[in-house]
Enzyme design. Structure first.
Site, PDB file in Angstrom:
ATOM      1  N   GLN A  58      -7.742  48.039 115.891  1.00  0.00           N
ATOM      2  CA  GLN A  58      -6.749  49.219 116.054  1.00  0.00           C
ATOM      3  C   GLN A  58      -7.219  50.451 115.567  1.00  0.00           C
ATOM      4  O   GLN A  58      -8.028  50.851 114.494  1.00  0.00           O
ATOM      5  CB  GLN A  58      -5.382  48.951 115.014  1.00  0.00           C
ATOM      6  CG  GLN A  58      -4.406  49.847 115.053  1.00  0.00           C
ATOM      7  CD  GLN A  58      -3.884  49.870 116.391  1.00  0.00           C
ATOM      8  OE1 GLN A  58      -3.325  48.987 116.977  1.00  0.00           O
ATOM      9  NE2 GLN A  58      -3.330  51.143 116.662  1.00  0.00           N
ATOM     10  N   ASP A  87      -8.885  46.357 125.261  1.00  0.00           N
ATOM     11  CA  ASP A  87      -8.566  47.705 125.337  1.00  0.00           C
ATOM     12  C   ASP A  87      -9.442  48.600 126.378  1.00  0.00           C
ATOM     13  O   ASP A  87      -9.287  49.661 126.814  1.00  0.00           O
ATOM     14  CB  ASP A  87      -8.893  48.378 123.941  1.00  0.00           C
ATOM     15  CG  ASP A  87      -7.872  48.683 122.931  1.00  0.00           C
ATOM     16  OD1 ASP A  87      -6.678  48.869 123.714  1.00  0.00           O
ATOM     17  OD2 ASP A  87      -7.896  48.987 121.952  1.00  0.00           O
ATOM     18  N   LYS A 133       2.650  43.997 118.559  1.00  0.00           N
ATOM     19  CA  LYS A 133       1.453  43.282 119.318  1.00  0.00           C
ATOM     20  C   LYS A 133       1.405  41.907 119.116  1.00  0.00           C
ATOM     21  O   LYS A 133       1.589  41.246 120.037  1.00  0.00           O
ATOM     22  CB  LYS A 133       0.062  44.096 119.351  1.00  0.00           C
ATOM     23  CG  LYS A 133      -0.087  45.326 119.919  1.00  0.00           C
ATOM     24  CD  LYS A 133      -1.330  45.930 119.496  1.00  0.00           C
ATOM     25  CE  LYS A 133      -1.438  47.318 120.151  1.00  0.00           C
ATOM     26  NZ  LYS A 133      -2.378  48.148 119.539  1.00  0.00           N
TER      27      LYS A 133
END
Ligand code: NAD
Length: 301
Positions: A100, A123, A56
């Site tokens: 995460q 997200d 990422k």
């Protein structure tokens, strides 16, 4: 039906999206001096998560954005993580925040997600964003389902009227994807572990999405001839060679490609789209925070 399905190449499509993200970032820099920034927080040293986080960060920098990476020890307390999230909420250079998952057991993931500023929640997991999506308001939408829609639209630009069946009802894939496909005017069924006669349900689908986490569960005779099949599953299984492993999806690829009209491979299908959509969402979040419209190059992505 004879013949083999078209393979929907997620790497190629993700590459196209990333090119557009890069162009959008250049435009924002030139016109407004805005450099979108994405912060990723990893707790602990799970090797798979480390790989994701590194990938990422690399893609973020390649797209011309700022990348902020934070590694907290596996025994970090919930309060330590919440403190980090609050600091990132307050940092004007950070437009997107991703924590995460999974998190260690001492930390309540729901509490962490709900502490992220909804406008930085790239997200799309915050209840505010889930609610906005559900009620048709402007929302940051979860990356994997957004990628699935783009993959399906690569085969058929207009999904209106299709019977869509999604297997899996998770908050991060199945449920938001159901809403996105409703928005695309599909007739949506969400199947799950308690669905009766699953193959009977999946055989109705013009668009079938598997998001379960069970290797090769969807067999050739579960699929309607000519269907579009999107395989979200990522499962590590033993390979033919002794001691090796490989990745497979939730769909028995070799069987289903004989029946479907188009299918995503694993790896190389949905996976690459997820990071591309994350960077797209970071641009969207940065624009929202600055009161700017989304750059035209990203408007239909
Ligand atoms: P999850 O475990 O949260 O949800 C799985 C869902 O599958 C549940 O809703 C459950 O009802 C359903 N299910 C379980 N067993 C079933 C059965 N026998 N029949 C029908 N339904 C069944 O999983 P998730 O987080 O939604 O992820 C699903 C899969 O997608 C996993 O393999 C995960 O690794 C993968 N995934 C991939 C990406 C990507 O970027 N490609 C992103 C997220 C998840």
């Amino acid at each position: 039906m004879t013949g083999e399905a078209r393979i929907i190449d997620g790497k190629v499509l993700a590459g196209e999206v990333l090119d557009r993200v890069r162009a959008a970032v250049e435009e924002l820099k030139a016109a407004h001096g805005l450099v979108p920034g994405l912060a990723v927080v990893l707790v602990g040293d799970d090797p798979a998560s480390r790989v994701y986080v590194r990938a990422k960060g690399k893609r973020t920098v390649e797209a011309g954005m700022r990348s902020f990476e934070y590694l907290l020890p596996a025994d970090a307390t919930e309060e330590e993580l919440l403190e980090k999230v609050r600091a990132l909420n307050a940092n004007p250079e950070v437009h997107g925040i991703l924590v995460q998952l999974p998190l260690p057991s001492q930390i309540d993931a729901a509490k962490v997600i709900d502490t992220i500023d909804p406008d930085k929640d790239v997200d799309g997991f915050h209840v505010i964003n889930a609610g906005r999506l559900m009620t048709g308001q402007k929302a940051l939408v979860p990356c994997t389902p957004r990628g699935c829609v783009l993959l399906a639209r690569r085969v058929r630009e207009d999904l209106t009227g299709l019977e869509a069946v999604i297997i899996g009802r998770s908050n991060i894939v199945g449920k938001p994807l159901g809403q996105l496909l409703l928005n695309e005017n599909c007739t949506v069924t969400i199947a799950h572990s308690r669905t009766r006669d699953l193959p009977e349900v999946t055989r109705r689908a013009d668009l079938l999405v598997a998001a379960v986490g069970r290797p090769e569960m969807v067999r050739g005779d579960w699929v309607k001839p000519g269907a579009i099949v999107i395989d979200v599953g990522i499962n590590r299984v033993p390979a033919a060679e002794e001691g090796r492993t490989k990745l497979v999806g939730d769909v028995a690829f070799d069987e289903v490609r004989q029946v479907a009209s188009a299918i995503t491979p694993v790896p190389g299908g949905v996976g690459p789209m997820t990071i591309a959509m994350l960077l797209r969402n970071t641009v969207e979040a940065a624009c929202m925070q600055k009161g700017l419209p989304m750059p035209g190059v990203l408007r239909d992505v």
